[in-house]
Design a protein around this motif. Structure first.
Motif, PDB file in Angstrom:
ATOM      1  N   SER A 122      36.659   6.005   7.091  1.00 42.28           N
ATOM      2  CA  SER A 122      35.448   6.314   7.273  1.00 42.28           C
ATOM      3  C   SER A 122      34.948   6.558   8.991  1.00 42.28           C
ATOM      4  O   SER A 122      33.766   6.849   9.316  1.00 42.28           O
ATOM      5  N   ASN A 123      35.519   6.173   9.775  1.00 40.04           N
ATOM      6  CA  ASN A 123      35.232   6.295  10.982  1.00 40.04           C
ATOM      7  C   ASN A 123      35.583   7.740  11.523  1.00 40.04           C
ATOM      8  O   ASN A 123      36.629   8.240  11.305  1.00 40.04           O
ATOM      9  N   PRO A 124      34.564   8.316  12.054  1.00 36.33           N
ATOM     10  CA  PRO A 124      34.581   9.847  12.565  1.00 36.33           C
ATOM     11  C   PRO A 124      35.403  10.146  13.470  1.00 36.33           C
ATOM     12  O   PRO A 124      35.939  11.284  13.809  1.00 36.33           O
ATOM     13  N   ARG A 125      35.878   9.134  14.337  1.00 35.99           N
ATOM     14  CA  ARG A 125      36.752   9.414  15.483  1.00 35.99           C
ATOM     15  C   ARG A 125      38.232   9.172  14.911  1.00 35.99           C
ATOM     16  O   ARG A 125      38.568   8.253  14.646  1.00 35.99           O
ATOM     17  N   ARG A 126      38.999  10.339  15.036  1.00 38.98           N
ATOM     18  CA  ARG A 126      40.162  10.450  14.390  1.00 38.98           C
ATOM     19  C   ARG A 126      41.333  10.413  15.658  1.00 38.98           C
ATOM     20  O   ARG A 126      41.166  11.423  16.526  1.00 38.98           O
ATOM     21  N   VAL A 127      42.354   9.604  15.484  1.00 34.05           N
ATOM     22  CA  VAL A 127      43.625   9.884  16.328  1.00 34.05           C
ATOM     23  C   VAL A 127      44.930   9.908  15.477  1.00 34.05           C
ATOM     24  O   VAL A 127      45.209   9.370  14.583  1.00 34.05           O
ATOM     25  N   ILE A 128      45.624  10.937  15.840  1.00 31.92           N
ATOM     26  CA  ILE A 128      46.821  11.241  15.130  1.00 31.92           C
ATOM     27  C   ILE A 128      48.010  10.431  15.903  1.00 31.92           C
ATOM     28  O   ILE A 128      48.367  10.773  16.853  1.00 31.92           O
ATOM     29  N   VAL A 129      48.752   9.675  14.950  1.00 32.18           N
ATOM     30  CA  VAL A 129      50.109   9.096  15.402  1.00 32.18           C
ATOM     31  C   VAL A 129      51.320   9.660  14.605  1.00 32.18           C
ATOM     32  O   VAL A 129      51.240   9.324  13.320  1.00 32.18           O
ATOM     33  N   ALA A 130      52.158  10.337  14.979  1.00 37.24           N
ATOM     34  CA  ALA A 130      53.042  11.028  14.186  1.00 37.24           C
ATOM     35  C   ALA A 130      54.623  10.685  14.469  1.00 37.24           C
ATOM     36  O   ALA A 130      55.006  10.432  15.721  1.00 37.24           O
ATOM     37  N   THR A 131      55.428  11.347  13.480  1.00 39.20           N
ATOM     38  CA  THR A 131      56.836  11.439  13.874  1.00 39.20           C
ATOM     39  C   THR A 131      57.235  12.159  12.851  1.00 39.20           C
ATOM     40  O   THR A 131      56.766  12.714  11.963  1.00 39.20           O
ATOM     41  N   PRO A 177      38.747   0.945  17.806  1.00 38.53           N
ATOM     42  CA  PRO A 177      37.552   1.639  18.164  1.00 38.53           C
ATOM     43  C   PRO A 177      37.726   3.120  17.376  1.00 38.53           C
ATOM     44  O   PRO A 177      36.713   3.777  17.221  1.00 38.53           O
ATOM     45  N   VAL A 178      39.072   3.461  16.940  1.00 37.95           N
ATOM     46  CA  VAL A 178      39.260   4.977  16.239  1.00 37.95           C
ATOM     47  C   VAL A 178      39.939   4.688  15.056  1.00 37.95           C
ATOM     48  O   VAL A 178      40.475   3.775  14.785  1.00 37.95           O
ATOM     49  N   GLY A 179      39.688   5.682  14.294  1.00 36.46           N
ATOM     50  CA  GLY A 179      40.333   5.595  12.856  1.00 36.46           C
ATOM     51  C   GLY A 179      41.824   6.383  13.064  1.00 36.46           C
ATOM     52  O   GLY A 179      41.850   7.480  13.889  1.00 36.46           O
ATOM     53  N   ILE A 180      42.768   5.850  12.687  1.00 35.52           N
ATOM     54  CA  ILE A 180      44.253   6.292  12.876  1.00 35.52           C
ATOM     55  C   ILE A 180      44.684   6.927  11.702  1.00 35.52           C
ATOM     56  O   ILE A 180      44.699   6.476  10.615  1.00 35.52           O
ATOM     57  N   ASP A 181      45.227   8.269  11.987  1.00 36.98           N
ATOM     58  CA  ASP A 181      45.982   8.768  10.901  1.00 36.98           C
ATOM     59  C   ASP A 181      47.523   8.808  11.029  1.00 36.98           C
ATOM     60  O   ASP A 181      47.941   9.633  12.023  1.00 36.98           O
TER      61      ASP A 181
END
Length: 331
Positions: A122-131, A177-181
């Motif tokens: 639900s956090n509108p701020r999104r950050v991608i962490v990927a591999t 503070p951010v939502g993480i994908d």
């Protein structure tokens, strides 16, 4: 993982990430003491356990080879999904999402799957962490047995281990503070599963994800993306990648500053002399500031039968994972 045999955008501009300590002048105390905001609890980075991450690599090696169209490929997908489900139950996040499609090359179909786990959806701020989770099909650079399966402890398994352990630790901590994908890309090693051993190599999963961003981000793109690959080397030396500096220079600086404070022997501020093309490239091309964390100097083990668990280090994994953890909570 790409080697220098693949065309790169070579960088000529000089860049240095520096850590500067500012000396602030002393100020006289105010006449009246004002109430101070409550100090934030210190982030428990010690929860990020390198031995747990090493165990993940060991588990993944049991599925070798993990290249497309092999039994190990589906076993790896099932394993990542199951491990994420344990964590997602604790965080009440969205279920694990499997982004499935069919990729065709030379008339041959490939069943592809990107794996996405969303924390604080639900956090509108999104950050991608990927591999990426796929491995090359054979150890083509091995002098003795070039047709043998390539274990891929460092090249593919280490990134998966970093993401899964980070997800576990996040489930134990207050929300950042951010939502993480967390995104696990399929097909990074290309349609022939030979990475740079294929002269026509091109990643598959990250461009597909980048081309379908609206499926996950219908209105606003993620603020940034961090991609991890080849990060468990016992002699870890992480240098900024010029293409990452182009795309997300501020974020590269922030990540490396945290890394130098956390594990100074593992982070090097001198940029690589060449630009890397990896899964961050497709995200950057889609307009997401993206950077790559990689130690590409992995000779003589790179894409050989010697890319095994004993070449990895819990200390190196902790250097990366604990840096990532702090980065996700940084302003």
């Amino acid at each position: 993982m790409i080697s220098q045999t693949v065309p790169f955008r070579w960088q000529t501009a000089a860049f240095a990430v520096t850590v500067t300590l500012a000396l602030l002048p002393a100020c006289p105390a105010p006449a009246q003491t004002q109430p101070q905001p409550e100090a934030q609890p210190e982030l428990q980075t010690e929860l990020w356990d390198g031995q747990r991450a090493m165990a993940v690599i060991g588990d993944l090696l049991r599925f070798t080879p993990r290249s497309m169209e092999t039994a190990g490929h589906q076993q790896t997908i099932d394993y990542i999904k199951a491990e994420l489900a344990k964590t997602l139950d604790k965080t009440k996040a969205d279920p694990v999402i499997l982004q499935r499609w069919v990729f065709r090359n030379d008339g041959k179909p490939f069943a592809m799957t990107n794996i996405i786990a969303r924390f604080a959806p639900s956090n509108p701020r999104r950050v991608i962490v990927a591999t990426h989770f796929d491995s090359i099909v054979k150890a083509y650079r091995d002098a003795k047995t070039p047709d043998a399966p390539m274990p891929g402890a460092n090249n593919s398994s280490s990134g998966v281990a970093v993401l899964l352990e980070t997800a576990r630790v996040l489930s134990l901590l207050p929300a950042p503070p951010v939502g993480i994908d967390f995104v696990f890309f399929d097909g990074e090693e290309g349609s022939k599963s030979l990475g740079a051993g294929d002269p026509e190599f091109a990643p598959i999963g990250s461009p597909y994800f980048a081309g379908h961003l609206r499926d996950f981000y219908p209105s606003t793109k993620p603020e940034k993306a961090a991609v991890f690959d080849m990060v468990c080397d016992r002699d870890l030396h992480l240098k900024p990648d010029p293409s990452s500096i182009d795309s997300a220079g501020t974020e590269v600086k922030k990540f490396w500053e945290i890394g130098i404070k956390t594990a100074p022997s593992s982070f090097d501020t001198k940029p690589l002399p060449y630009a890397m093309s990896d899964d961050h490239s497709a995200l950057a091309a889609a307009g997401i500031p993206s950077f790559l964390v990689i130690d590409f100097e992995y000779e003589p083990f790179y894409n050989t039968t010697q890319d095994t668990l004993d070449k990895c280090s819990a200390k190196s994994l902790e250097a990366v994972g604990r840096t990532l953890l702090q980065y996700l909570y940084a302003p």
